[in-house]
Design a protein around this motif. Structure first.
Motif, PDB file in Angstrom:
ATOM      1  N   HIS A  71       8.044  52.420 -27.082  1.00 55.17           N
ATOM      2  CA  HIS A  71       8.938  53.368 -26.413  1.00 55.17           C
ATOM      3  C   HIS A  71       9.232  54.551 -27.320  1.00 55.17           C
TER       4      HIS A  71
ATOM      5  N   TYR B 288      12.249  57.491 -27.268  1.00 55.15           N
ATOM      6  CA  TYR B 288      13.495  57.894 -26.625  1.00 55.15           C
ATOM      7  C   TYR B 288      14.111  59.098 -27.319  1.00 55.15           C
TER       8      TYR B 288
ATOM      9  N   THR C 175      12.178  60.455 -23.036  1.00 59.78           N
ATOM     10  CA  THR C 175      13.056  59.753 -22.114  1.00 59.78           C
ATOM     11  C   THR C 175      14.421  59.546 -22.774  1.00 59.78           C
TER      12      THR C 175
END
Length: 76
Positions: A27, A29, A63
């Motif tokens: 991920h 972020y 994100t």
């Protein structure tokens, strides 16, 4: 404060948070500096096999960090 100044201030305060499992990026972020550090510590305790990197290399396409209320569900 105009829109450009607001965006610049957010960029300076924001951090990129990356979760790695070995050589695999799981991920990417974007979060405020304090939230990024808290998230990295919480996830690192719960999942010690992950590498969590926090840096200032923020871009528009990242994100947003998941809601902080979820951290307690994920971390004992």
């Amino acid at each position: 404060m105009n829109d450009a100044e607001t965006a610049e201030r957010q960029t300076v305060a924001d951090r990129r948070v990356q979760l790695w499992f070995g050589p695999h990026l799981l991920h990417n972020y974007r979060a405020g500096a304090a939230a990024a550090e808290e998230y990295a510590a919480a996830i690192g305790r719960r999942f010690p096999g992950l590498t969590i990197k926090v840096d200032a290399d923020v871009s528009d396409g990242l994100t947003p960090l998941p809601c902080e209320q979820l951290w307690d569900v994920l971390t004992p």
